[in-house]
Design a protein around this motif. Structure first.
Motif, PDB file in Angstrom:
ATOM      1  N   LEU A  79     -32.866  35.773  65.923  1.00 43.98           N
ATOM      2  CA  LEU A  79     -32.537  34.467  65.362  1.00 43.98           C
ATOM      3  C   LEU A  79     -33.584  34.063  64.319  1.00 43.98           C
ATOM      4  CD1 LEU A  79     -31.539  32.522  68.613  1.00 43.98           C
ATOM      5  CD2 LEU A  79     -30.136  34.017  67.200  1.00 43.98           C
ATOM      6  N   THR A  80     -34.847  34.353  64.613  1.00 49.01           N
ATOM      7  CA  THR A  80     -35.926  34.021  63.681  1.00 49.01           C
ATOM      8  C   THR A  80     -35.784  34.793  62.378  1.00 49.01           C
ATOM      9  OG1 THR A  80     -37.414  33.570  65.542  1.00 49.01           O
ATOM     10  CG2 THR A  80     -38.436  33.955  63.391  1.00 49.01           C
ATOM     11  N   ILE A  81     -35.488  36.080  62.481  1.00 46.12           N
ATOM     12  CA  ILE A  81     -35.286  36.901  61.279  1.00 46.12           C
ATOM     13  C   ILE A  81     -34.160  36.333  60.429  1.00 46.12           C
ATOM     14  CG2 ILE A  81     -34.492  39.167  60.465  1.00 46.12           C
ATOM     15  CD1 ILE A  81     -35.935  40.343  62.983  1.00 46.12           C
ATOM     16  N   ALA A  82     -33.049  36.026  61.084  1.00 46.45           N
ATOM     17  CA  ALA A  82     -31.871  35.530  60.357  1.00 46.45           C
ATOM     18  C   ALA A  82     -32.093  34.136  59.789  1.00 46.45           C
ATOM     19  CB  ALA A  82     -30.650  35.542  61.268  1.00 46.45           C
ATOM     20  N   LEU A  83     -33.027  33.394  60.353  1.00 45.71           N
ATOM     21  CA  LEU A  83     -33.368  32.079  59.805  1.00 45.71           C
ATOM     22  C   LEU A  83     -34.264  32.195  58.570  1.00 45.71           C
ATOM     23  CD1 LEU A  83     -34.144  29.896  62.966  1.00 45.71           C
ATOM     24  CD2 LEU A  83     -32.447  29.360  61.209  1.00 45.71           C
ATOM     25  N   LEU A  84     -35.170  33.192  58.592  1.00 42.02           N
ATOM     26  CA  LEU A  84     -36.199  33.270  57.559  1.00 42.02           C
ATOM     27  C   LEU A  84     -35.777  34.039  56.315  1.00 42.02           C
ATOM     28  CD1 LEU A  84     -39.410  33.854  59.729  1.00 42.02           C
ATOM     29  CD2 LEU A  84     -38.633  31.726  58.655  1.00 42.02           C
ATOM     30  N   ILE A  85     -34.954  35.078  56.481  1.00 38.75           N
ATOM     31  CA  ILE A  85     -34.589  35.893  55.319  1.00 38.75           C
ATOM     32  C   ILE A  85     -33.092  36.173  55.287  1.00 38.75           C
ATOM     33  CG2 ILE A  85     -36.847  37.027  55.220  1.00 38.75           C
ATOM     34  CD1 ILE A  85     -35.491  39.521  56.484  1.00 38.75           C
ATOM     35  N   PRO A  86     -32.524  36.346  54.098  1.00 34.06           N
ATOM     36  CA  PRO A  86     -31.130  36.811  54.018  1.00 34.06           C
ATOM     37  C   PRO A  86     -31.068  38.248  54.533  1.00 34.06           C
ATOM     38  CG  PRO A  86     -31.903  35.932  51.909  1.00 34.06           C
ATOM     39  CD  PRO A  86     -33.109  36.107  52.772  1.00 34.06           C
ATOM     40  N   ILE A  87     -30.120  38.517  55.396  1.00 30.52           N
ATOM     41  CA  ILE A  87     -30.041  39.874  55.959  1.00 30.52           C
ATOM     42  C   ILE A  87     -28.586  40.238  56.241  1.00 30.52           C
ATOM     43  CG2 ILE A  87     -30.404  39.152  58.370  1.00 30.52           C
ATOM     44  CD1 ILE A  87     -32.224  41.759  58.556  1.00 30.52           C
ATOM     45  N   HIS A  88     -28.234  41.458  55.888  1.00 33.80           N
ATOM     46  CA  HIS A  88     -26.892  41.980  56.132  1.00 33.80           C
ATOM     47  C   HIS A  88     -26.798  42.436  57.591  1.00 33.80           C
ATOM     48  CE1 HIS A  88     -23.467  44.777  55.863  1.00 33.80           C
ATOM     49  NE2 HIS A  88     -23.070  44.005  54.866  1.00 33.80           N
ATOM     50  N   PRO A  89     -25.634  42.296  58.231  1.00 33.56           N
ATOM     51  CA  PRO A  89     -25.505  42.713  59.635  1.00 33.56           C
ATOM     52  C   PRO A  89     -25.913  44.165  59.870  1.00 33.56           C
ATOM     53  CG  PRO A  89     -23.594  41.432  58.994  1.00 33.56           C
ATOM     54  CD  PRO A  89     -24.393  41.640  57.751  1.00 33.56           C
ATOM     55  N   PHE A  90     -25.612  45.052  58.915  1.00 31.83           N
ATOM     56  CA  PHE A  90     -25.977  46.460  59.081  1.00 31.83           C
ATOM     57  C   PHE A  90     -27.492  46.638  59.016  1.00 31.83           C
ATOM     58  CE2 PHE A  90     -26.024  51.002  57.480  1.00 31.83           C
ATOM     59  CZ  PHE A  90     -25.669  51.543  58.713  1.00 31.83           C
ATOM     60  N   ALA A  91     -28.166  45.901  58.121  1.00 31.31           N
ATOM     61  CA  ALA A  91     -29.631  45.948  58.050  1.00 31.31           C
ATOM     62  C   ALA A  91     -30.243  45.401  59.339  1.00 31.31           C
ATOM     63  CB  ALA A  91     -30.132  45.159  56.842  1.00 31.31           C
ATOM     64  N   LEU A  92     -29.646  44.349  59.875  1.00 31.79           N
ATOM     65  CA  LEU A  92     -30.120  43.789  61.139  1.00 31.79           C
ATOM     66  C   LEU A  92     -29.915  44.798  62.257  1.00 31.79           C
ATOM     67  CD1 LEU A  92     -31.342  41.226  62.369  1.00 31.79           C
ATOM     68  CD2 LEU A  92     -29.019  40.393  62.765  1.00 31.79           C
ATOM     69  N   GLY A  93     -28.774  45.492  62.226  1.00 33.19           N
ATOM     70  CA  GLY A  93     -28.501  46.512  63.231  1.00 33.19           C
ATOM     71  C   GLY A  93     -29.491  47.658  63.170  1.00 33.19           C
ATOM     72  N   LEU A  94     -29.863  48.088  61.964  1.00 36.46           N
ATOM     73  CA  LEU A  94     -30.848  49.155  61.809  1.00 36.46           C
ATOM     74  C   LEU A  94     -32.220  48.714  62.306  1.00 36.46           C
ATOM     75  CD1 LEU A  94     -29.891  50.600  58.293  1.00 36.46           C
ATOM     76  CD2 LEU A  94     -29.523  51.669  60.534  1.00 36.46           C
ATOM     77  N   THR A  95     -32.547  47.447  62.070  1.00 33.40           N
ATOM     78  CA  THR A  95     -33.809  46.909  62.575  1.00 33.40           C
ATOM     79  C   THR A  95     -33.843  46.950  64.095  1.00 33.40           C
ATOM     80  OG1 THR A  95     -33.980  45.423  60.671  1.00 33.40           O
ATOM     81  CG2 THR A  95     -35.330  44.896  62.588  1.00 33.40           C
ATOM     82  N   MET A  96     -32.737  46.551  64.728  1.00 29.61           N
ATOM     83  CA  MET A  96     -32.665  46.555  66.182  1.00 29.61           C
ATOM     84  C   MET A  96     -32.635  47.972  66.742  1.00 29.61           C
ATOM     85  SD  MET A  96     -33.000  43.505  67.155  1.00 29.61           S
ATOM     86  CE  MET A  96     -34.126  43.347  65.751  1.00 29.61           C
ATOM     87  N   LEU A  97     -32.061  48.909  65.977  1.00 28.72           N
ATOM     88  CA  LEU A  97     -32.081  50.309  66.389  1.00 28.72           C
ATOM     89  C   LEU A  97     -33.522  50.828  66.418  1.00 28.72           C
ATOM     90  CD1 LEU A  97     -30.434  52.855  67.093  1.00 28.72           C
ATOM     91  CD2 LEU A  97     -30.360  53.367  64.643  1.00 28.72           C
ATOM     92  N   TYR A  98     -34.278  50.500  65.390  1.00 27.40           N
ATOM     93  CA  TYR A  98     -35.693  50.880  65.354  1.00 27.40           C
ATOM     94  C   TYR A  98     -36.452  50.219  66.501  1.00 27.40           C
ATOM     95  CZ  TYR A  98     -40.446  51.466  63.538  1.00 27.40           C
ATOM     96  OH  TYR A  98     -41.766  51.769  63.393  1.00 27.40           O
ATOM     97  N   SER A  99     -36.064  49.001  66.822  1.00 34.30           N
ATOM     98  CA  SER A  99     -36.713  48.268  67.912  1.00 34.30           C
ATOM     99  C   SER A  99     -36.524  48.979  69.244  1.00 34.30           C
ATOM    100  CB  SER A  99     -36.148  46.844  67.998  1.00 34.30           C
ATOM    101  OG  SER A  99     -36.658  46.174  69.130  1.00 34.30           O
ATOM    102  N   ILE A 100     -35.297  49.403  69.527  1.00 33.16           N
ATOM    103  CA  ILE A 100     -35.061  50.048  70.826  1.00 33.16           C
ATOM    104  C   ILE A 100     -35.737  51.412  70.893  1.00 33.16           C
ATOM    105  CG2 ILE A 100     -32.841  51.155  70.259  1.00 33.16           C
ATOM    106  CD1 ILE A 100     -31.912  50.416  73.078  1.00 33.16           C
ATOM    107  N   LEU A 101     -35.782  52.128  69.753  1.00 27.48           N
ATOM    108  CA  LEU A 101     -36.486  53.408  69.719  1.00 27.48           C
ATOM    109  C   LEU A 101     -37.971  53.212  70.014  1.00 27.48           C
ATOM    110  CD1 LEU A 101     -34.820  55.093  66.599  1.00 27.48           C
ATOM    111  CD2 LEU A 101     -34.704  55.917  68.958  1.00 27.48           C
ATOM    112  N   THR A 102     -38.570  52.198  69.384  1.00 27.89           N
ATOM    113  CA  THR A 102     -39.986  51.912  69.589  1.00 27.89           C
ATOM    114  C   THR A 102     -40.260  51.479  71.016  1.00 27.89           C
ATOM    115  OG1 THR A 102     -40.221  51.239  67.276  1.00 27.89           O
ATOM    116  CG2 THR A 102     -41.926  50.494  68.795  1.00 27.89           C
ATOM    117  N   ASN A 103     -39.382  50.620  71.534  1.00 22.40           N
ATOM    118  CA  ASN A 103     -39.565  50.095  72.885  1.00 22.40           C
ATOM    119  C   ASN A 103     -39.449  51.190  73.935  1.00 22.40           C
ATOM    120  OD1 ASN A 103     -40.130  47.956  74.582  1.00 22.40           O
ATOM    121  ND2 ASN A 103     -38.517  46.666  73.734  1.00 22.40           N
TER     122      ASN A 103
END
Length: 272
Positions: free
Chosen positions: A169-193
């Motif tokens: 929610l914070t990311i989407a509030l602060l910067i314009p972001i495409h759903p696919f870019a957000l999805g890739l960010t979350m994919l990287y998040s789960i890999l890191t986690n």
């Protein structure tokens, strides 16, 4: 409406979309966390020298971690679909549908920027959840795993799951972001986690001491956090831990022991 458009494309009633999203996120967790657990189980012998703690993962631990994680996935799914619906109806967030609206350059840049926002958000919310009174009520569930397995990556109390979802929610509030870019960010998040909860250090020897790479988080760093609780709060990086003095003073020593050639069982578990 964006959610309605997705439902139409998938030939689904709108009410079924949140359930589908929860299912997809749960399957993603199962693939990555379950896949990592299968990997270290199959290659247990060759990976043995890189085991961070000598204690084995127990069936009760794995079932507990999986149960809390699937509850977290359900919360994530409902919050994320609510994000898209709210964005469409109220315009609170900066999610856009057409890549050409911002261009491919911004699409590419938005991913590392989102990662940096998430990293900063995670560091401070993580420190908040370690405060006395907050830890016992919320974050203790995650720290029941003092020797975390890949299944523990999202083993959160429901309130913590809401706090973690707040990063999106914070990311989407602060910067314009495409759903696919957000999805890739979350994919990287789960890999890191998942990597941080492997229980094994897969990165090369000397990584923690390399001046160009020592800002990247490792499984050793987060495993150490699960034992001592008061250090190593970062997610993707150790930048904030270094900057604010919360990196464990013996982290580099532990990393060197874990990655040393022919490391001996019993030695690794003694370094705090």
């Amino acid at each position: 409406m964006f959610a309605g458009w997705i439902a139409e494309k998938l030939f689904l009633p709108l009410w079924a979309l949140p359930l589908l999203f929860v299912l997809l996120i749960s399957v993603r967790y199962l693939l990555f966390a379950g896949g990592a657990l299968a990997l270290i189980t199959v290659f247990q012998k060759p990976l043995a020298p890189r085991r961070i703690q000598p204690l084995p993962f127990t069936p009760p631990q794995l079932w507990r971690e999986a149960g809390w994680s699937f509850l977290s996935m359900s919360i994530f799914g409902l919050i994320f679909i609510g994000l898209f619906v709210t964005n469409q109806r109220l315009g609170w967030f900066q999610i856009y549908r057409d890549i050409d609206q911002k261009g491919w350059l911004w699409f590419g840049l938005s991913i590392p920027i989102a990662v940096l926002i998430h990293d900063f958000y995670f560091y401070w919310t993580h420190r908040f959840m370690h405060l006395p009174g907050v830890f016992e009520r919320i974050h203790k569930v995650h720290h029941l795993s003092t020797n975390p397995s890949p299944l523990s990556a999202f083993a959160f109390h429901p309130i913590e799951a809401v706090i973690e979802a707040g990063a999106v929610l914070t990311i989407a509030l602060l910067i314009p972001i495409h759903p696919f870019a957000l999805g890739l960010t979350m994919l990287y998040s789960i890999l890191t986690n998942v990597m941080g909860h492997m229980g094994y250090e897969l990165l090369p020897r000397g990584f923690a001491g390399n001046r160009w790479l020592n800002w990247i988080n490792t499984a050793t760093s987060h495993n150490q956090h699960h034992r001592v609780f008061t250090s190593n709060y970062g997610l993707y990086t150790l930048v904030w831990d270094r900057l604010f003095g919360t990196l464990h003073p013996r982290y580099a020593d532990l990393y060197a022991k874990v990655t040393a050639p022919k490391a001996m069982d019993g030695v690794l578990g003694t370094t705090k």
